[in-house]
Design an enzyme around this catalytic site. Structure first.
Site, mmCIF file in Angstrom:
data_model
loop_
_atom_site.group_PDB
_atom_site.id
_atom_site.type_symbol
_atom_site.label_atom_id
_atom_site.label_comp_id
_atom_site.label_asym_id
_atom_site.label_seq_id
_atom_site.Cartn_x
_atom_site.Cartn_y
_atom_site.Cartn_z
ATOM 1 N N SER A 280 -9.156 3.881 2.515
ATOM 2 C CA SER A 280 -7.991 4.304 1.774
ATOM 3 C C SER A 280 -7.282 3.179 1.026
ATOM 4 C CB SER A 280 -7.004 4.991 2.709
ATOM 5 O OG SER A 280 -6.429 4.086 3.631
ATOM 6 N N SER B 168 -10.355 1.811 6.605
ATOM 7 C CA SER B 168 -9.558 1.817 5.378
ATOM 8 C C SER B 168 -9.334 0.455 4.753
ATOM 9 C CB SER B 168 -8.203 2.483 5.639
ATOM 10 O OG SER B 168 -8.373 3.852 5.907
ATOM 11 N N LYS C 11 0.850 -1.195 0.000
ATOM 12 C CA LYS C 11 0.000 0.000 0.000
ATOM 13 C C LYS C 11 0.887 1.246 0.000
ATOM 14 C CE LYS C 11 -3.718 2.195 2.667
ATOM 15 N NZ LYS C 11 -4.595 2.074 3.835
#
Length: 195
Positions: A133, A157, A56
């Protein structure tokens, strides 16, 4: 790895991957192939031996893959020369990183639409968001680019993108995995895997 790279190319329109490094992914996969030939017992001890993986663009870093948190402010940062504790554990388990997924700037929204691009799109309906996210991670898994992708979760997220993309998002108990580099959300965020 070659299959994941081909699927990443075929699904580039989804914007799931901010940075793809095919050469590094193939190099790492070749190193594991060599390990399988020279030390099959060690290779067999790795539960995710050879599984392509995406990190990520926020939080834990893998050596060679710059993390810019979806922000122009950090675009000039050099790639890390060493992996964070979490990324090192992923690699020790046999996962093979080859890129970094799309996130909103500093992970601050539940749609993965960073100003630096690309905007992550939902594989089931590209007019919709895969959430955030960790939207890039969820989009990559849902599109079949990878079977696992690293995510992190402070306020949904991991869970929101998993729900948007029909996946399971794992948020481990706090302190069950290393937190990696310090962040403003370190007390509530859990690095996790979308699967």
């Amino acid at each position: 790895m070659r299959s994941s790279l081909a699927r990443a190319h075929d699904h580039a329109h989804l914007g799931a991957i901010r940075l793809l490094d095919a050469a590094q992914g193939l190099r790492r996969a070749d190193a594991l192939d060599a390990l399988l030939r020279t030390d099959p017992a060690r290779a067999a001890a790795m539960p995710f031996f050879g599984v392509p993986f995406l990190m990520k663009d926020l939080g834990a870093t893998a050596a060679g893959f710059p993390v810019v948190c979806g922000s122009r402010l950090l675009l000039d940062l050099p790639p890390p020369i060493a992996s964070s504790d979490l990324a090192a554990r992923f690699e020790a388990a046999g996962l093979v990183p080859f890129g970094v997924t799309t996130v909103p700037e500093f992970g601050m929204t539940l749609a993965s639409e960073p100003a630096i691009g690309p905007m992550a799109r939902n594989p089931f309906d590209p007019s919709r968001t895969p959430g955030g996210s960790s939207g890039g991670a969820a989009a990559a898994v849902a599109a079949g680019i990878v079977t696992l992708a690293q995510s992190g979760d402070a306020g949904g997220s991991t869970r929101v993108p998993a729900a948007c993309c029909g996946l399971v998002g794992l948020k481990p108990t706090r302190a069950a995995v290393p937190g990696g580099p310090p962040s403003a959300t370190i007390s509530t965020a859990s690095p996790a895997n979308s699967c």
